[in-house]
Design an enzyme around this catalytic site. Structure first.
Site, PDB file in Angstrom:
ATOM      1  N   ASP A   1      10.128  83.175  28.949  1.00 34.90           N
ATOM      2  CA  ASP A   1      11.341  83.407  28.947  1.00 34.90           C
ATOM      3  C   ASP A   1      12.356  82.432  29.669  1.00 34.90           C
ATOM      4  OD1 ASP A   1      13.484  84.727  27.775  1.00 34.90           O
ATOM      5  OD2 ASP A   1      13.664  86.435  29.050  1.00 34.90           O
TER       6      ASP A   1
ATOM      7  N   ASN B   1      12.572  87.824  16.955  1.00 30.45           N
ATOM      8  CA  ASN B   1      13.441  86.549  16.879  1.00 30.45           C
ATOM      9  C   ASN B   1      14.004  86.027  15.873  1.00 30.45           C
ATOM     10  OD1 ASN B   1      11.165  85.158  19.561  1.00 30.45           O
ATOM     11  ND2 ASN B   1      13.088  86.474  19.673  1.00 30.45           N
TER      12      ASN B   1
HETATM   13  C1  FPP Z   1      12.623  82.840  25.103  1.00 26.05           C
HETATM   14  O1  FPP Z   1      13.639  82.151  25.801  1.00 26.05           O
HETATM   15  C2  FPP Z   1      11.624  81.928  24.554  1.00 26.05           C
HETATM   16  C3  FPP Z   1      11.489  82.218  23.133  1.00 26.05           C
HETATM   17  C4  FPP Z   1      12.102  82.790  22.279  1.00 26.05           C
HETATM   18  C5  FPP Z   1      10.863  80.913  22.670  1.00 26.05           C
HETATM   19  C6  FPP Z   1       9.527  80.541  23.462  1.00 26.05           C
HETATM   20  C7  FPP Z   1       8.919  79.422  22.744  1.00 26.05           C
HETATM   21  C8  FPP Z   1       8.475  78.346  23.447  1.00 26.05           C
HETATM   22  C9  FPP Z   1       8.462  77.911  24.737  1.00 26.05           C
HETATM   23  C10 FPP Z   1       8.092  77.238  22.676  1.00 26.05           C
HETATM   24  C11 FPP Z   1       7.504  77.485  21.378  1.00 26.05           C
HETATM   25  C12 FPP Z   1       6.088  77.207  21.200  1.00 26.05           C
HETATM   26  C13 FPP Z   1       5.505  76.606  19.880  1.00 26.05           C
HETATM   27  C14 FPP Z   1       4.365  76.619  19.679  1.00 26.05           C
HETATM   28  C15 FPP Z   1       6.818  76.222  18.899  1.00 26.05           C
HETATM   29  P1  FPP Z   1      15.069  82.599  25.579  1.00 26.05           P
HETATM   30  O2  FPP Z   1      15.479  81.581  24.175  1.00 26.05           O
HETATM   31  O3  FPP Z   1      15.201  84.071  25.292  1.00 26.05           O
HETATM   32  O4  FPP Z   1      15.964  82.219  26.573  1.00 26.05           O
HETATM   33  P2  FPP Z   1      16.994  82.959  27.195  1.00 26.05           P
HETATM   34  O5  FPP Z   1      16.401  84.325  27.803  1.00 26.05           O
HETATM   35  O6  FPP Z   1      17.534  82.157  28.473  1.00 26.05           O
HETATM   36  O7  FPP Z   1      18.189  82.942  26.223  1.00 26.05           O
END
Ligand code: FPP
Length: 249
Positions: free
Chosen positions: A23, A71
């Site tokens: 995250d 998501n």
């Molecule tokens: C959460 O951060 C992260 C995600 C929803 C996606 C995680 C994905 C990756 C690290 C890479 C994807 C991997 C592949 C194989 C495509 P957030 O967006 O919720 O961050 P925030 O809490 O700061 O908004």
């Protein structure tokens, strides 16, 4: 499912299985005045570094939450950016992961993802099926509740009777049946939640929360989590070391 240790054992110094909620990509990007997908791109780099670091430390299984069933609610450009990132990540890193002996499993509901993403996942699984150094499970369009429901549906479809269905049998029908339960669950980004990740499998996992935003996660943060894990006493519902005799006396 994991063969559990007897109650009262200290955690082995190195966990066999680490699960991570990656995250903080969005916030990391925002601090740089960049779009959220920029954070996800750097998140992929952090993931590849972490796979390598885990393998170097003798961790056998790493499971990461890349895209949750929830998501899809994100803005459509972020969702399509994440789907596209799968294809970019596969072409950029599959060769490297292959060389390093990483076996990759994708866990989640593939029915809802596009044909292009589905075939990329198929390619990744086939190409790495014989690797043995570390198993990376990528949870994509995954939800812990989805997993429980799909396992129950499979049990019904197999015609299992109520008596035949127990924890071991249901565990075998779940998406993570190829791995022991996680010993250590890490969440970066400062939130203190499980967020529908491996609900069934984290029953006895040690939980470690880090304020580090995922793109900044590296060896130092991994080692800090491992150190915290090594200091925990795992009891699996039992009593502390040396007290079981005293209690039964
Ligand atoms: C959460 O951060 C992260 C995600 C929803 C996606 C995680 C994905 C990756 C690290 C890479 C994807 C991997 C592949 C194989 C495509 P957030 O967006 O919720 O961050 P925030 O809490 O700061 O908004």
């Amino acid at each position: 499912m994991q063969k559990q240790q007897a109650p009262g054992h200290h955690a082995a110094r190195i966990p066999r299985h680490v699960a991570i909620v990656m995250d903080g990509n969005g916030r990391w990007a925002k601090r740089r005045f960049m779009p959220r997908i920029f954070g996800h791109k750097h998140g992929v780099d952090a993931l590849v570094r972490t796979v390598q670091a885990c393998a170097d430390r003798g961790i056998e299984y790493l499971t990461v939450f890349a895209f949750s069933s929830e998501n899809w609610r994100r803005p459509s450009d972020e969702v399509s950016g994440l789907m596209n990132l799968v294809l970019v990540a596969v072409s950029k890193y599959l060769g490297k992961l292959q060389k390093e002996g990483v076996r990759i499993h994708i866990v989640g509901d593939r029915a809802a993802v596009s044909e292009r993403v589905r075939s990329a996942w198929q390619q990744v699984e086939t190409a790495t099926a014989h690797n043995r150094r570390i198993t990376l499970s990528v949870a994509f369009n995954y939800g812990g509740r989805w997993d429980v429901v799909q396992a129950c549906r499979r049990a019904l479809a197999l015609g299992l009777s109520p008596e035949e269905l127990d924890e071991r049998r249901l565990g075998q029908l779940m998406a993570m049946s190829h791995a022991p339960d996680p010993d250590l669950f890490i969440r970066t980004g400062g939130e203190l939640r499980i967020s529908n990740f491996l609900l069934w499998q984290v029953a006895y996992s040690e939980l470690v929360f880090s304020n580090c935003l995922w793109p900044e996660f590296g060896e130092a943060e991994l080692d800090a989590a491992l150190q915290e894990y090594a200091g925990r006493e795992r009891r699996y519902g039992g009593v502390p070391d040396g007290q079981s005799q005293a209690l039964s006396a």
